[in-house]
Scaffold this active site. Structure first.
Site, PDB file in Angstrom:
ATOM      1  N   ASN A 257       0.913  -1.065  -0.197  1.00 47.22           N
ATOM      2  CA  ASN A 257      -0.131   0.177  -0.003  1.00 47.22           C
ATOM      3  C   ASN A 257       0.322   0.966  -0.165  1.00 47.22           C
ATOM      4  O   ASN A 257       2.272   1.601   0.261  1.00 47.22           O
ATOM      5  CB  ASN A 257      -0.781  -0.255   1.634  1.00 47.22           C
ATOM      6  CG  ASN A 257      -2.442  -1.263   0.748  1.00 47.22           C
ATOM      7  OD1 ASN A 257      -2.446  -1.236  -0.126  1.00 47.22           O
ATOM      8  ND2 ASN A 257      -2.502  -0.835   2.568  1.00 47.22           N
TER       9      ASN A 257
ATOM     10  N   GLY B  44       1.963  -6.324   4.139  1.00 45.49           N
ATOM     11  CA  GLY B  44       2.164  -7.197   3.409  1.00 45.49           C
ATOM     12  C   GLY B  44       3.545  -6.980   2.977  1.00 45.49           C
ATOM     13  O   GLY B  44       4.182  -7.578   3.955  1.00 45.49           O
TER      14      GLY B  44
ATOM     15  N   LEU C 242      -0.684  -9.131  22.320  1.00 44.94           N
ATOM     16  CA  LEU C 242      -1.335  -8.189  23.813  1.00 44.94           C
ATOM     17  C   LEU C 242      -1.033  -6.979  23.840  1.00 44.94           C
ATOM     18  O   LEU C 242      -1.257  -6.210  24.851  1.00 44.94           O
ATOM     19  CB  LEU C 242      -1.714  -8.917  25.244  1.00 44.94           C
ATOM     20  CG  LEU C 242      -1.571 -10.732  24.598  1.00 44.94           C
ATOM     21  CD1 LEU C 242      -1.053 -11.811  25.963  1.00 44.94           C
ATOM     22  CD2 LEU C 242      -3.705 -10.197  24.491  1.00 44.94           C
ATOM     23  N   GLY C 243      -0.594  -6.006  23.342  1.00 41.58           N
ATOM     24  CA  GLY C 243      -0.204  -4.806  23.022  1.00 41.58           C
ATOM     25  C   GLY C 243       0.508  -4.830  24.025  1.00 41.58           C
ATOM     26  O   GLY C 243       1.778  -5.311  23.934  1.00 41.58           O
TER      27      GLY C 243
ATOM     28  N   GLY D 175       2.196  -4.613  14.888  1.00 40.50           N
ATOM     29  CA  GLY D 175       1.998  -5.922  14.812  1.00 40.50           C
ATOM     30  C   GLY D 175       2.821  -6.826  13.215  1.00 40.50           C
ATOM     31  O   GLY D 175       3.285  -7.885  13.647  1.00 40.50           O
ATOM     32  N   ASP D 176       2.492  -5.329  12.313  1.00 41.40           N
ATOM     33  CA  ASP D 176       3.296  -6.098  11.160  1.00 41.40           C
ATOM     34  C   ASP D 176       5.051  -6.699  11.917  1.00 41.40           C
ATOM     35  O   ASP D 176       5.442  -7.756  11.165  1.00 41.40           O
ATOM     36  CB  ASP D 176       2.774  -5.243   9.884  1.00 41.40           C
ATOM     37  CG  ASP D 176       1.752  -4.633   9.711  1.00 41.40           C
ATOM     38  OD1 ASP D 176       0.536  -5.614  10.199  1.00 41.40           O
ATOM     39  OD2 ASP D 176       1.695  -3.777   9.618  1.00 41.40           O
TER      40      ASP D 176
ATOM     41  N   GLY E 115       4.976   5.711  11.114  1.00 41.58           N
ATOM     42  CA  GLY E 115       5.378   5.526  10.031  1.00 41.58           C
ATOM     43  C   GLY E 115       5.122   3.779   9.904  1.00 41.58           C
ATOM     44  O   GLY E 115       4.843   3.599  11.205  1.00 41.58           O
TER      45      GLY E 115
HETATM   46  O1  RIB Z   1      -0.978  -2.367  10.236  1.00 40.17           O
HETATM   47  C1  RIB Z   1      -0.823  -1.501   9.532  1.00 40.17           C
HETATM   48  C2  RIB Z   1      -0.511  -1.605   7.593  1.00 40.17           C
HETATM   49  O2  RIB Z   1      -2.436  -1.913   7.669  1.00 40.17           O
HETATM   50  C3  RIB Z   1      -0.252  -0.541   7.007  1.00 40.17           C
HETATM   51  O3  RIB Z   1       0.888  -0.130   6.875  1.00 40.17           O
HETATM   52  C4  RIB Z   1      -1.967  -0.128   5.320  1.00 40.17           C
HETATM   53  O4  RIB Z   1      -1.058  -0.089   4.936  1.00 40.17           O
HETATM   54  C5  RIB Z   1      -2.907  -0.795   6.683  1.00 40.17           C
HETATM   55  O5  RIB Z   1      -2.401  -2.228   5.439  1.00 40.17           O
END
Ligand code: RIB
Length: 288
Positions: free
Chosen positions: A9, A39, A205-206, A235-236, A271
């Site tokens: 994204n 992703g 769990l943050g 989380g990612d 960011g």
């Molecule tokens: O988890 C955060 C992401 O969720 C952002 O980068 C945004 O693009 C959405 O996909």
């Protein structure tokens, strides 16, 4: 090797005094944009965890820079297609406490074909990981192909959708989800995490850390202290580092510890993909 079927994204960030209420018009205090998508964030995190990762996805003509940037960040990009569909984007509103709201436009992320996914996975080897989130199409096909080739399937159930996860029944080796998603999954299935038949489930769990649910029982891990300014992408970062660590041969406890360290640094930054910490930053902050 990690094969990440994942969204890419363009993230637009708006800093606001509070999250807007229904019908409210609110002036943003600041704006910036960058690379994102759950992703792409996970691919960058896995690469920063020093794991080899190949991203499977698509961008539109105006998103070619996003593919280039993933390559600059050490992600393999031959299986990111440039197609004639607008690149996915996310409008992210962040309040003074770091909480966010996200509106997604899926675009090219949901225009993937089985041929694209199959071509990528035909290069995979047994014991590689297929990593997925719920921001692309083709997840069921990818998981079935991956399992037939002997890959391990890791799935982050975000954004949560009961039907999307139902498609993956019996195919997931590692499930990562947050507490809200875990509650949604329980409500949808009526089944506790321990009885899902998934070998490893990690619930984030943050600021309370995470728990790992496996055949050996439930093990809790504390979070590392942090003063959050923006939780977007944390989380990612956790999931990318977790799968990256596992792919590099770390045990689950060590991979979770590394992921918690990375996430604790990430919540102190504004960011998404562009600011995910690397191993050196983690070592500088926490030691070895
Ligand atoms: O988890 C955060 C992401 O969720 C952002 O980068 C945004 O693009 C959405 O996909």
């Amino acid at each position: 090797m990690i094969w990440n079927l994942g969204s890419i994204n363009i993230d637009n960030f708006y800093e606001v005094p509070h999250l807007p209420a229904p019908g409210e018009t609110l002036a943003a205090r600041s704006y910036h944009s960058g690379l994102g998508g759950k992703g792409a964030n996970m691919s960058v995190a896995a690469a920063r965890a020093a794991a080899p990762v190949s991203h499977i996805g698509a961008v539109g003509p105006e998103g070619k820079w996003a593919r280039d940037r993933l390559m600059e960040y050490g992600v393999d990009t031959p299986h990111i297609a440039l197609i004639d569909v607008p690149t996915g984007h996310a409008n992210i509103v962040i309040d003074a406490s770091g909480e966010n709201n996200i509106v997604l436009f899926q675009g090219a992320n949901v225009a993937l074909t089985e041929a694209m996914i199959g071509a990528a996975l035909s290069e995979a080897s047994p014991r590689d990981y297929l990593l997925m989130q719920n921001e692309t199409n083709g997840q069921g096909y990818a998981a079935r192909v991956a399992k037939s080739l002997g890959l391990r399937v890791a799935y982050a159930a975000a954004p949560f959708d009961a039907d999307a996860i139902a498609v993956l029944t019996g195919l997931i080796d590692l499930l990562v989800l947050n507490a809200v998603e875990a509650a949604q999954l329980h409500e949808a299935t009526g089944t506790p995490l321990e009885a899902l038949g998934i070998p490893d489930v990690v619930v984030t769990l943050g600021d309370e850390g995470c728990k790992w649910v496996s055949n050996a029982g439930v093990r809790a891990f504390d979070a590392y202290p942090a003063t959050p300014v923006d939780t977007t992408g944390a989380g990612d970062t956790f999931t990318g580092y977790l799968v990256g660590g596992l792919d590099r041969g770390l045990g689950m406890e060590a991979a979770i510890d590394l992921a918690l360290k990375a996430a604790s640094l990430m919540v102190m930054r504004h960011g998404t993909a562009d600011v995910i910490p690397d191993l050196k930053e983690i070592q500088d902050r926490f030691g070895s």
